[in-house]
Write a protein that holds these residues in place. Structure first.
Motif, PDB file in Angstrom:
ATOM      1  N   HIS A  85       0.856  -1.181   0.000  1.00 20.99           N
ATOM      2  CA  HIS A  85       0.000   0.000   0.000  1.00 20.99           C
ATOM      3  C   HIS A  85       0.894   1.233   0.000  1.00 20.99           C
ATOM      4  N   LEU A  86       0.621   2.142  -0.925  1.00 20.00           N
ATOM      5  CA  LEU A  86       1.430   3.350  -1.065  1.00 20.00           C
ATOM      6  C   LEU A  86       0.554   4.589  -1.010  1.00 20.00           C
ATOM      7  N   SER A  87       1.181   5.673  -0.608  1.00 15.29           N
ATOM      8  CA  SER A  87       0.527   6.967  -0.582  1.00 15.29           C
ATOM      9  C   SER A  87       1.421   7.951  -1.312  1.00 15.29           C
ATOM     10  N   LYS A  88       0.814   8.804  -2.122  1.00 15.40           N
ATOM     11  CA  LYS A  88       1.608   9.797  -2.841  1.00 15.40           C
ATOM     12  C   LYS A  88       2.026  10.905  -1.904  1.00 15.40           C
ATOM     13  N   GLY A  89       3.303  11.235  -1.986  1.00 11.36           N
ATOM     14  CA  GLY A  89       3.855  12.335  -1.205  1.00 11.36           C
ATOM     15  C   GLY A  89       4.013  13.548  -2.090  1.00 11.36           C
ATOM     16  N   PRO A  90       4.988  14.409  -1.785  1.00  9.52           N
ATOM     17  CA  PRO A  90       5.232  15.584  -2.632  1.00  9.52           C
ATOM     18  C   PRO A  90       5.580  15.155  -4.054  1.00  9.52           C
ATOM     19  N   GLY A  91       5.079  15.885  -5.021  1.00 12.89           N
ATOM     20  CA  GLY A  91       5.276  15.503  -6.418  1.00 12.89           C
ATOM     21  C   GLY A  91       4.513  14.222  -6.687  1.00 12.89           C
ATOM     22  N   ARG A  92       5.137  13.332  -7.411  1.00 17.18           N
ATOM     23  CA  ARG A  92       4.501  12.031  -7.659  1.00 17.18           C
ATOM     24  C   ARG A  92       5.227  10.908  -6.930  1.00 17.18           C
ATOM     25  N   ILE A  93       6.100  11.242  -5.991  1.00 13.71           N
ATOM     26  CA  ILE A  93       6.827  10.224  -5.232  1.00 13.71           C
ATOM     27  C   ILE A  93       5.833   9.496  -4.338  1.00 13.71           C
ATOM     28  N   ALA A  94       5.902   8.163  -4.337  1.00 16.14           N
ATOM     29  CA  ALA A  94       5.000   7.354  -3.515  1.00 16.14           C
ATOM     30  C   ALA A  94       5.793   6.676  -2.406  1.00 16.14           C
ATOM     31  N   TYR A  95       5.169   6.557  -1.260  1.00 15.55           N
ATOM     32  CA  TYR A  95       5.808   5.972  -0.088  1.00 15.55           C
ATOM     33  C   TYR A  95       4.976   4.803   0.435  1.00 15.55           C
ATOM     34  N   PRO A  96       5.612   3.656   0.724  1.00 14.25           N
ATOM     35  CA  PRO A  96       4.860   2.518   1.260  1.00 14.25           C
ATOM     36  C   PRO A  96       4.500   2.737   2.731  1.00 14.25           C
ATOM     37  N   PHE A  97       3.318   2.265   3.123  1.00 11.47           N
ATOM     38  CA  PHE A  97       2.924   2.364   4.529  1.00 11.47           C
ATOM     39  C   PHE A  97       2.345   1.060   5.071  1.00 11.47           C
ATOM     40  N   ALA A  98       2.066   0.071   4.202  1.00  9.34           N
ATOM     41  CA  ALA A  98       1.516  -1.199   4.682  1.00  9.34           C
ATOM     42  C   ALA A  98       1.789  -2.297   3.664  1.00  9.34           C
ATOM     43  N   VAL A  99       1.787  -3.550   4.144  1.00  7.36           N
ATOM     44  CA  VAL A  99       1.900  -4.728   3.295  1.00  7.36           C
ATOM     45  C   VAL A  99       0.836  -5.714   3.756  1.00  7.36           C
ATOM     46  N   THR A 100       0.064  -6.248   2.787  1.00  7.19           N
ATOM     47  CA  THR A 100      -0.964  -7.237   3.121  1.00  7.19           C
ATOM     48  C   THR A 100      -0.913  -8.385   2.121  1.00  7.19           C
ATOM     49  N   ALA A 101      -1.501  -9.499   2.504  1.00  8.15           N
ATOM     50  CA  ALA A 101      -1.571 -10.654   1.604  1.00  8.15           C
ATOM     51  C   ALA A 101      -2.764 -10.556   0.664  1.00  8.15           C
ATOM     52  N   ASP A 102      -3.766  -9.763   1.031  1.00  6.61           N
ATOM     53  CA  ASP A 102      -4.973  -9.628   0.222  1.00  6.61           C
ATOM     54  C   ASP A 102      -5.018  -8.267  -0.455  1.00  6.61           C
ATOM     55  N   ARG A 103      -5.592  -8.271  -1.647  1.00 11.46           N
ATOM     56  CA  ARG A 103      -5.746  -7.014  -2.378  1.00 11.46           C
ATOM     57  C   ARG A 103      -6.839  -6.181  -1.724  1.00 11.46           C
ATOM     58  N   PRO A 104      -6.567  -4.913  -1.440  1.00 11.17           N
ATOM     59  CA  PRO A 104      -7.595  -4.074  -0.817  1.00 11.17           C
ATOM     60  C   PRO A 104      -8.717  -3.770  -1.802  1.00 11.17           C
ATOM     61  N   GLU A 105      -9.916  -3.663  -1.288  1.00 11.74           N
ATOM     62  CA  GLU A 105     -11.082  -3.376  -2.133  1.00 11.74           C
ATOM     63  C   GLU A 105     -11.231  -1.884  -2.395  1.00 11.74           C
TER      64      GLU A 105
END
Length: 192
Positions: A85-105
């Motif tokens: 799971h990633l979130s966009k930071g400044p610009g288009r840089i993305a940062y990870p914040f979570a890892v899961t075994a299932d695809r989020p809905e």
């Protein structure tokens, strides 16, 4: 009756030819639509040539994740599919914040998940590949990387709604090098 059968055969042949002629145009239109729908993001990367092969390798900050810094499960096995799971930071840089075994809905705006495969684990560090890490660069990009391999790079990636990631381009020293150029070719008779 023979005349009617012949006309039907000619009509069927013309219809089949028309359908076959339109298929490449539909494929190009579909590819363009998919590219517009994908979420685009950047990650800081190191790019290095492989010995004896034309391919280059990309190693980015999303390939080695420290599970103590992320939320989600931490009992992943080698070969397992995971969603980062990633979130966009400044610009288009993305940062990870979570890892899961299932695809989020459902994800909020600016938050997305990418699909990868665990290739290794060292204590709390998870090594993940996403299928964009090996690529064949253009001759121009090859010469830039070979002449100065220490220049900082960014990989511009796109993720589909299913979480599949693909390389769009590479940015080195402020210059953007497309991975693959998709030229929309017009047939000669259609541009007049």
């Amino acid at each position: 009756e023979q005349f009617m059968t012949r006309n039907r055969t000619i009509a069927a042949t013309l219809l089949t030819g028309f359908i076959l002629a339109c298929m490449p145009m539909l494929a190009i239109a579909r590819h363009s639509f998919i590219q517009e729908q994908d979420v685009k993001f950047e990650v800081i990367s190191d790019i290095s040539p492989r010995a004896d092969i034309e391919n280059f390798d990309i190693w980015s900050e999303i390939n080695l994740l420290d599970l103590t810094q992320l939320t989600g499960n931490d009992s992943f096995l080698r070969g397992q599919t995971v969603y980062v799971h990633l979130s966009k930071g400044p610009g288009r840089i993305a940062y990870p914040f979570a890892v899961t075994a299932d695809r989020p809905e459902n994800l909020d705006n600016g938050i997305f998940a990418i699909k990868g495969k665990v290739t290794g684990r060292e204590k709390n560090n998870l090594i993940i590949r996403y299928n964009f890490e090996t690529f064949l660069p253009s001759p121009e990009l090859k010469s830039v990387i070979r002449s100065n391999p220490t220049l900082p790079a960014k990989s511009i990636l796109a993720v589909s709604d299913k979480g599949a990631v693909r390389l769009m381009s590479v940015e080195i020293d402020g210059e953007i090098y497309p991975y693959r150029k998709t030229d929309i070719v017009a047939l000669e008779g259609l541009i007049q």
